[in-house]
Design an enzyme around this catalytic site. Structure first.
Site, mmCIF file in Angstrom:
data_model
loop_
_atom_site.group_PDB
_atom_site.id
_atom_site.type_symbol
_atom_site.label_atom_id
_atom_site.label_comp_id
_atom_site.label_asym_id
_atom_site.label_seq_id
_atom_site.Cartn_x
_atom_site.Cartn_y
_atom_site.Cartn_z
ATOM 1 N N CYS A 71 8.054 -3.359 3.521
ATOM 2 C CA CYS A 71 9.142 -2.736 4.282
ATOM 3 C C CYS A 71 9.528 -3.607 5.489
ATOM 4 O O CYS A 71 10.138 -4.659 5.311
ATOM 5 C CB CYS A 71 8.753 -1.325 4.696
ATOM 6 S SG CYS A 71 10.159 -0.315 5.216
ATOM 7 N N HIS B 45 6.751 1.622 -0.229
ATOM 8 C CA HIS B 45 5.497 2.115 0.331
ATOM 9 C C HIS B 45 4.672 2.740 -0.791
ATOM 10 O O HIS B 45 5.210 3.208 -1.788
ATOM 11 C CB HIS B 45 5.768 3.175 1.400
ATOM 12 C CG HIS B 45 6.428 2.642 2.629
ATOM 13 N ND1 HIS B 45 5.775 1.858 3.556
ATOM 14 C CD2 HIS B 45 7.703 2.789 3.088
ATOM 15 C CE1 HIS B 45 6.605 1.551 4.534
ATOM 16 N NE2 HIS B 45 7.778 2.098 4.283
#
Length: 491
Positions: free
Chosen positions: A324, A422
């Site tokens: 991310c 994630h």
């Protein structure tokens, strides 16, 4: 409602365990946290963002997580500023003083979510935030007694004896409450006790005589309780396995570090968190985690000498993975023209992946599936990010998505990769493939979903054995401990 004398007193764990205690009895129970402040968050099936702890509590209740379970979530981007998530959706960034004024409006969203959950479930277990005795935060409070008074619900006060001063914490907190709030507290729970319970008993007797309120349980210290952290990194749970060396910088605004929980539990992974001023050791794999303030955390990496370390790491054949915000840092540039995360501006990236990121208002919140062709494995996870990263036309993506698009990037030499997903290591097959890519020959499979279930059951067993469930559970609900409890008594 479970409130605590301090942060990390055991509120989240107590609600998680009690959710499973009630679910075991076939009751429709749900967790609720009016206001949370955390950089560990989860995406619900309907695309809302809530605190990671509430998603875990929903699992303990054997239901799907929903945005109503955490109607207000604060995600700090600095010491005085945070992104405000309301009803699962980002509202805007606010300074602390601005949010204090906004609480009047936020309370309406909190009560609306509370009423919707009440209509769908038999029992709700509410978690407070921090301490109800923070004098400077009492006005317009929506997180602790302000909510308890509005919803007219009883409160249990939990304190952590392991940090010391447990009787002062409990009595002092009670003294700082208003008369109506004090009356609302129905009893105490003492958490993380180790030692001889007989030696503690005189203190318990004094506490009950002094306050007129019962001690509802003394919970033993559950060593190595492996549940998703609400926010802070528990460095005591770092893996010290034999095999692959993994290094992770502890960014000032690190987010969703629960991505790495599977590695912390892995017997063949030696995972090290490295903080400010610490020298990162040699590694096989370096992971740049998520961040709530990517440009500021990128500057922190530079201030702490990480670019030179990463170049040396790659020269010696190590692998580098960005998750991310870590993916964004690995690119050529990060543009924030609207000041989404902090002041408007641009930052030069680490230039290890051929991509440029532009941060924009709005947030991508979704569950994602795909494959990593280079590793020949399926992957799944969830996305929580602002903006978009654009790859150079001749560059390779990392994850091929189910819809045919691509996520992330993979360097031409295969040493550097990044993704927005994630939870990448939670899938056993994906975790094994990534560890093999990083250099681990023999891989021991870690199933995070099964591990979470075992730990929830262990916690519930402990609460069944050490709490006065007859006093806590609603009238008519069986309070007999479940058979086969695996929790040893204190001492």
């Amino acid at each position: 409602m479970v409130q605590g004398t301090t942060s990390d007193a055991g509120k989240s764990a107590l609600v998680t365990g009690l959710c499973r205690v009630l679910a075991r009895r076939g009751l429709r129970v749900a967790p609720f946290k009016p206001q949370n402040m955390s950089l560990n968050s989860a995406v619900t099936p309907e695309g809302g963002e809530i605190g990671r702890a509430q998603a875990l509590q929903a699992q303990a209740a054997r239901i799907a997580p929903h945005a109503d379970m955490n109607p207000v979530l604060l995600k700090p981007s600095s010491d005085t500023r945070a992104q405000v998530i309301v009803a699962g959706r980002p509202l805007r960034d606010m300074e602390a003083a601005g949010f204090h004024d906004y609480k009047r409006i936020a309370m309406a969203a909190v009560m609306a979510a509370w009423e919707r959950l009440q209509a769908q479930h038999e029992y709700l277990l509410v978690e407070g935030a921090g301490s109800p005795a923070e004098i400077n935060l009492r006005e317009r409070d929506i997180a602790n007694m302000g909510f308890a008074e509005a919803a007219d619900i009883p409160v249990i006060l939990v304190a952590d004896i392991d940090r010391g001063g447990v009787f002062a914490h409990l009595v002092g907190t009670l003294e700082l409450l208003s008369p109506s709030e004090r009356e609302r507290v129905t009893g105490f729970v003492i958490n993380r006790f180790r030692g001889d319970l007989g030696l503690l008993q005189p203190g318990l007797d004094w506490l009950e005589a002094r306050t007129g309120k019962p001690v509802l349980g003394v919970i033993p210290y559950l060593h190595n309780l492996r549940l998703d952290a609400e926010d802070a990194i528990d460095t005591a749970q770092q893996s010290r396995g034999q095999g692959l060396r993994v290094v992770v910088p502890v960014l000032p605004r690190i987010s969703n570090h629960t991505d790495l929980d599977a590695l912390r539990q892995h017997p063949e992974v030696d995972l090290r968190y490295v903080g400010a001023g610490e020298q990162p050791p040699p590694a096989d794999l370096v992971i740049l985690p998520g961040s709530k303030n990517v440009r500021a955390d990128l500057a922190w990496l530079r201030d702490n000498g990480w670019p030179d370390y990463l170049q040396r790491h790659l020269r010696y054949g190590g692998k580098l993975l960005g998750l991310c915000g870590g993916l964004q840092m690995l690119g050529q540039r990060i543009d924030d023209p609207q000041g989404v995360e902090a002041d408007a501006g641009s930052s030069t990236g680490l230039d290890l992946l051929p991509l440029v990121t532009t941060l924009r208002e709005g947030k991508v919140l979704r569950h994602t599936r795909g494959r990593i062709p280079a590793l020949d494995c399926a992957v799944s996870g969830y996305e929580i990010h602002c903006g978009e990263s654009v790859l150079a036309s001749d560059a390779s993506g990392f994850v091929q998505l189910e819809d045919g698009g691509w996520d992330g990037a993979l360097s031409a030499d295969g040493q550097v990769a990044g993704t927005y997903l994630h939870g990448l290591f939670d899938s056993p097959d994906a975790c094994n493939a990534l560890l093999r890519w990083a250099g681990l020959d023999t891989v021991h499979t870690i199933d995070m979903e099964a591990l979470r279930e075992r730990e929830i059951e262990r916690l519930a067993d402990c609460l069944e054995q050490h709490l006065d469930l007859a006093a806590l559970l609603p009238q008519g609900v069986d309070a007999a401990p479940a058979a086969g409890s695996q929790c040893a008594p204190p001492g």
